[in-house]
Design a protein around this motif. Structure first.
Motif, PDB file in Angstrom:
ATOM      1  N   SER B 101       0.571   4.363  -9.186  1.00 15.93           N
ATOM      2  CA  SER B 101      -0.592   3.576  -9.582  1.00 15.93           C
ATOM      3  C   SER B 101      -0.309   2.077  -9.628  1.00 15.93           C
ATOM      4  CB  SER B 101      -1.076   4.050 -10.954  1.00 15.93           C
ATOM      5  OG  SER B 101      -0.003   4.019 -11.861  1.00 15.93           O
ATOM      6  N   ALA B 102       0.876   1.696  -9.147  1.00 14.55           N
ATOM      7  CA  ALA B 102       1.273   0.299  -9.327  1.00 14.55           C
ATOM      8  C   ALA B 102       0.768  -0.642  -8.238  1.00 14.55           C
ATOM      9  CB  ALA B 102       2.796   0.207  -9.431  1.00 14.55           C
ATOM     10  N   LEU B 103       0.007  -0.103  -7.273  1.00  8.58           N
ATOM     11  CA  LEU B 103      -0.537  -0.972  -6.227  1.00  8.58           C
ATOM     12  C   LEU B 103      -2.059  -0.907  -6.260  1.00  8.58           C
ATOM     13  CD1 LEU B 103       1.966   0.133  -3.482  1.00  8.58           C
ATOM     14  CD2 LEU B 103       1.693  -2.224  -4.220  1.00  8.58           C
ATOM     15  N   ASP B 104      -2.702  -2.019  -5.945  1.00  5.23           N
ATOM     16  CA  ASP B 104      -4.165  -2.049  -5.932  1.00  5.23           C
ATOM     17  C   ASP B 104      -4.677  -1.107  -4.842  1.00  5.23           C
ATOM     18  OD1 ASP B 104      -6.847  -2.580  -5.636  1.00  5.23           O
ATOM     19  OD2 ASP B 104      -6.643  -4.723  -5.965  1.00  5.23           O
ATOM     20  N   PRO B 105      -5.460  -0.082  -5.222  1.00  2.00           N
ATOM     21  CA  PRO B 105      -5.891   0.922  -4.239  1.00  2.00           C
ATOM     22  C   PRO B 105      -6.790   0.369  -3.129  1.00  2.00           C
ATOM     23  CG  PRO B 105      -7.037   1.230  -6.325  1.00  2.00           C
ATOM     24  CD  PRO B 105      -5.943   0.240  -6.578  1.00  2.00           C
ATOM     25  N   LEU B 106      -7.369  -0.806  -3.329  1.00  2.00           N
ATOM     26  CA  LEU B 106      -8.352  -1.304  -2.362  1.00  2.00           C
ATOM     27  C   LEU B 106      -7.767  -2.326  -1.392  1.00  2.00           C
ATOM     28  CD1 LEU B 106     -11.458  -1.805  -4.677  1.00  2.00           C
ATOM     29  CD2 LEU B 106     -10.723   0.226  -3.465  1.00  2.00           C
ATOM     30  N   GLN B 112      -1.059  -7.203   0.106  1.00  2.00           N
ATOM     31  CA  GLN B 112      -0.559  -7.305  -1.267  1.00  2.00           C
ATOM     32  C   GLN B 112       0.769  -8.059  -1.296  1.00  2.00           C
ATOM     33  OE1 GLN B 112      -1.197  -4.243  -4.123  1.00  2.00           O
ATOM     34  NE2 GLN B 112      -2.461  -3.031  -2.756  1.00  2.00           N
TER      35      GLN B 112
END
Lengths: 316, 336
Positions: B101-106, B112
Motif C-alpha cells: 500500500s506504499a505507492l499511490d495506486p493511481l 512516482q
C-alpha cells in the motif's frame, strides 16, 4: 468482456426495464383516460369509441409494444390537455431544464470542491466548524426553503435578481443567466453540501494511507501531496456521488421550476399529473429516467478513466 | 570515526490518559559511513518509532522529550518543515514494512519516482535524462523488465517488485543513509533474501549506510555488521554481530537467539520468551523493563535505574550481570 462494452450492455438492459416499469405504473393509476377527456357527461358509446381509437381496449403487451416502437421513432403520442404532440411539448421545455440542471451542477462543483478541500486542510481547527455545520444544514434543508430565502435576500431586499420568469438564451445570454441564477443556487446549495461532506471525509481518510507516508518520506510538501495524490484518490468516490447528484438536481428542478415559474420539464410534469395527461406523464418519466441512467453510465465510464485498477480488471 | 547517524539519549513519549509514557526511552546508537547496523526487538518495543523519528515521521500525538539526532553531523531535530522536505529523500531515506500500500495506486511507477527527482533537483532536468536515470535505478534493484515496470501501475506488480520499486524510489537521489523499517517482513522468504541482497549491493556499491530494523534476529545476523537489541523502548545490549550472536549476554538477547529455528535444533521444542512486551500503559518507567519476563530477575531489577556497561564495542544494560566478568568467562571457556 471489455469493461466499456459490459457497461453499455447493462445500460441498455436498465433502459428496457425502465420503459416497462414506466408503462406498467401508469396502467395501475386509477381513472379512465377516455372518461377523463370526454368528461363525466359523456355517454358509454362515446367513451367506448374513444377507447378503441386510443387502443385502450387492447391487451397491455400489445399497447406496450406499440408505445415503445413509436417512442423509439420519437412519437410519444398526443397530449390530452394541450392537444399537441408530446415530443414537441418536451423539446420546447427541455432547454430550460437542461440549462438549469447544468448551471446547478456547475455551481455545486465550483462551490463544493474548493470548500471541501478547505475544510479538509483545516480539519482539526475550530474555525471551520461553522462551515461543517453549514454543509450539514445544506444537506438537510429542502431546496425550496433555500429558494425562498434567496428570493427574500436577492429579489426583495437587494432587488438585483428576478424571482420569476425565464429569459431565453437567444434573447439575452446575460438575462438568461440572471433568470437561472437563483433557481440553480437553490439546487446547488444541497448539491455542494453533499460534495463537501464526501470530499472532506475522503481526504481525511486518504491522508492516513501508506502512500502518503511514502510521499512525505521522499520530501514532497504537504500541498504537493494533497493536490497531486490525495485529491485524485479522494475524488473517485465523489464521482459516484455525481451520478446521484444528477438525479437529485432533476428531482429538485421539478419543485424549483414551480417556485420560480420556469416553463421547463418540471413545470410540465406537475401540470401533466394534475390533469392526468397519460401520454405526457409516461414520456416525461421515461425521459428523466433515461437521463439518470445515461449519467450513471457516463459516471461508470469516467470511473474507469480515473482509476486504472478498474480499467485493467475489466480488460481481462 | 565518520558517523552518518548518531542518536543520543533520545526519548519519545505519548500522553495516554494524562500520563506521559515513554515509548522510546533514552536510547543511543550510531551508524558509521558504509555500515549496516541492525536494530532488533519484538513487536511493540519501539523500533519503528525510532526509525520514523529519524526522518521526522513519528505520529503527530507523540512528543520528543529529550535527546539528539544527528545526521552527517547536523542536528536534524532543529530542522524546519521546509528543511525536512528538502532533506528527506535526498540526504536520507526510509523504506517501510508494507510495500503493497506504499505507492499511490493511481500514478504510474515511473512518474512516482520522477517526482522524487524533481522535488530535489536544483535545475530542471530534461525528460530523456530523467527517464534514463530512473531506468538505471530500476535495473540496479534488479527488476527484470524495467521498461514495463516504468509504465505500470502499482497494482500490476507483486509485493517483491513493489518493495524493489520502493528501494529504487528511496535511493534515486543517492542518499547516504537508508532507514529500512522491516522491509522484508511482509514478503515471502525467497523474495526476502533477494531484497537483502540488493540492499547489501547498494551498501557496497554506493557506500550507503543502512539502519536495518527487524524483529527477526535470524535475518539480521548475516546482514548487519553491528546489532542493537531493543526491548520496551530501551536498548538492552549491543555489539558486533558475530560476537553478539555467538555470545549473547543479556537474558533477552539469549531468549531471542534461542527462539531462532535452525537445523541443529531439529526435533526439539523451540524455546520462546514467556509473556509479551508490556503495553505502554503498563510500563512503570522504573528499573529494568525486562524484569517481569526475566528468569534471573531479583527485586533490585524492578526499582533501580539501569546503567550502561561498556567494554570495547560491547554494551549491556543489566543489573545482575557484570559485562567485564562475563566477557572474561566467555574468553576462558573458549580456551578450554
Amino acid at each position: 468482456m471489455h469493461y466499456y462494452t459490459r457497461k453499455l450492455l447493462s445500460t441498455l438492459i436498465t433502459l428496457f426495464l425502465v420503459s416497462v416499469l414506466t408503462f406498467s405504473i401508469f396502467q395501475l393509476v386509477p381513472g379512465d383516460p377516455a372518461q377523463m377527456i370526454l368528461g363525466v357527461d359523456a355517454n358509454p358509446q362515446q367513451i367506448e369509441a374513444l377507447r378503441s381509437t386510443m387502443d385502450l381496449d387492447k391487451n397491455p403487451v400489445i399497447r406496450y409494444t406499440n408505445w415503445v416502437l413509436r417512442a423509439v421513432q420519437g412519437d410519444f403520442g398526443t397530449s390530452y390537455k394541450y392537444q399537441r404532440p408530446v415530443a414537441a411539448l418536451i423539446s420546447s421545455s427541455i432547454t430550460i431544464t437542461a440549462q438549469l440542471a447544468f448551471l446547478s451542477l456547475l455551481l455545486s462543483i465550483i462551490i463544493g470542491i474548493p470548500v471541501g478541500i478547505f475544510i479538509a486542510k483545516r480539519d482539526k481547527e475550530k474555525k471551520v466548524i461553522p462551515l461543517s455545520i453549514l454543509s450539514q444544514l445544506g444537506m438537510a434543508i429542502p431546496s425550496f426553503c433555500v429558494a425562498i430565502l434567496l428570493i427574500d435576500i436577492f429579489s426583495i431586499k437587494l432587488k438585483i435578481l428576478p424571482s420569476l420568469g425565464y429569459i431565453a438564451f437567444s434573447e439575452s445570454p446575460f438575462g438568461c443567466f440572471k433568470s437561472l441564477l437563483l433557481p440553480s443556487l437553490s439546487i446547488a446549495f444541497g448539491g455542494a453540501a453533499v460534495i463537501i461532506r464526501y470530499l472532506r471525509s475522503n481526504i481525511v481518510s486518504e491522508r492516513r494511507e501508506d502512500y502518503v507516508r511514502t510521499n512525505r518520506s521522499i520530501g514532497l510538501s504537504e500541498n504537493q501531496i494533497l493536490y497531486k495524490h490525495i485529491l485524485r484518490n479522494s475524488l473517485i468516490p465523489v464521482i459516484t456521488i455525481f451520478g446521484i447528484l444528477v438525479s437529485e438536481v432533476l428531482g429538485g428542478s421539478i419543485i424549483i421550476e414551480n417556485v420560480f415559474s420556469l416553463p421547463g420539464i418540471g413545470k410540465l410534469i406537475t401540470s401533466s399529473i394534475t390533469s392526468r395527461d397519460l401520454p405526457l406523464i409516461q414520456a416525461l418519466v421515461l425521459y428523466l429516467s433515461i437521463i439518470v441512467v445515461i449519467t450513471n453510465m457516463i459516471v461508470d465510464l469516467l470511473y474507469g478513466v480515473i482509476d486504472p485498477r478498474i480499467r485493467i480488471k475489466g480488460d481481462d | 570515526m565518520n558517523k552518518v547517524l548518531e542518536i543520543d539519549n533520545f526519548t519519545l513519549s505519548f500522553k495516554i490518559k494524562d500520563k506521559e509514557v515513554k515509548a522510546v526511552n533514552d536510547i543511543s546508537l550510531y551508524v558509521e559511513k558504509g555500515e549496516v547496523v541492525g536494530l532488533v526487538g519484538e513487536s511493540g518495543c519501539g523500533k519503528s518509532l525510532t526509525a520514523l523519528s529519524i526522518v521526522n515521521l513519528q505520529p503527530s500525538n507523540s512528543k520528543i522529550v529529550d535527546g539528539q539526532i544527528e545526521i552527517n553531523g547536523e542536528d536534524v531535530l532543529s530542522y524546519s518543515r521546509e528543511m525536512w522536505n528538502d532533506k528527506r529523500g535526498k540526504d536520507f531515506s526510509i523504506i517501510f514494512q508494507e510495500p503493497m500500500s506504499a505507492l499511490d495506486p493511481l500514478v504510474k511507477i515511473g512518474n512516482q519516482i520522477k517526482e522524487s527527482i524533481v522535488a530535489h533537483a536544483d535545475e530542471s532536468i530534461n525528460s530523456v535524462d530523467l527517464k534514463s536515470r530512473i531506468m538505471d535505478m530500476l535495473r540496479a534493484v534488479e527488476l527484470r523488465n524495467p521498461e514495463l515496470v516504468y509504465d505500470s501501475y502499482p497494482h500490476q506488480l507483486s509485493g517483491g517488485m513493489r518493495q524493489r520499486v520502493l528501494i529504487a524510489l528511496s535511493l534515486i537521489n543517492n542518499p547516504c543513509l537508508l532507514v529500512a523499517d522491516e522491509p522484508t517482513t511482509a514478503l515471502d522468504v525467497t523474495v526476502q533474501s533477494q531484497i537483502l541482497k540488493i540492499l547489501k549491493q547498494m551498501n557496497e556499491e554506493l557506500s550507503l549506510s543502512v539502519l536495518f530494523i527487524s524483529h527477526d534476529l535470524g535475518v539480521v545476523k548475516n546482514f548487519c555488521e553491528r546489532i542493537y537489541v531493543m526491548y520496551a523502548g530501551l536498548i538492552v545490549e549491543s555489539g558486533i554481530s558475530s560476537d553478539l550472536i555467538e555470545n549473547p549476554i543479556h537474558p533477552y538477547t539469549k531468549g531471542l537467539i534461542d527462539s531462532i529455528p535452525s537445523i541443529k535444533k531439529r526435533g526439539k521444542t523451540l524455546s520462546t520468551i514467556k509473556g509479551n512486551v508490556p503495553t505502554l500503559e503498563r510500563r512503570s518507567g522504573m528499573g529494568c523493563p525486562f524484569a517481569s519476563r526475566c528468569y534471573l530477575a531479583k527485586p533490585v531489577c524492578y526499582v533501580k535505574k539501569l546503567e550502561e556497561q561498556r567494554v570495547g564495542s560491547r554494551s549491556l544494560f543489566c543489573h545482575l550481570i557484570n559485562l567485564e566478568e562475563e566477557l572474561e568467562r566467555i574468553k576462558s571457556d573458549a580456551k578450554n
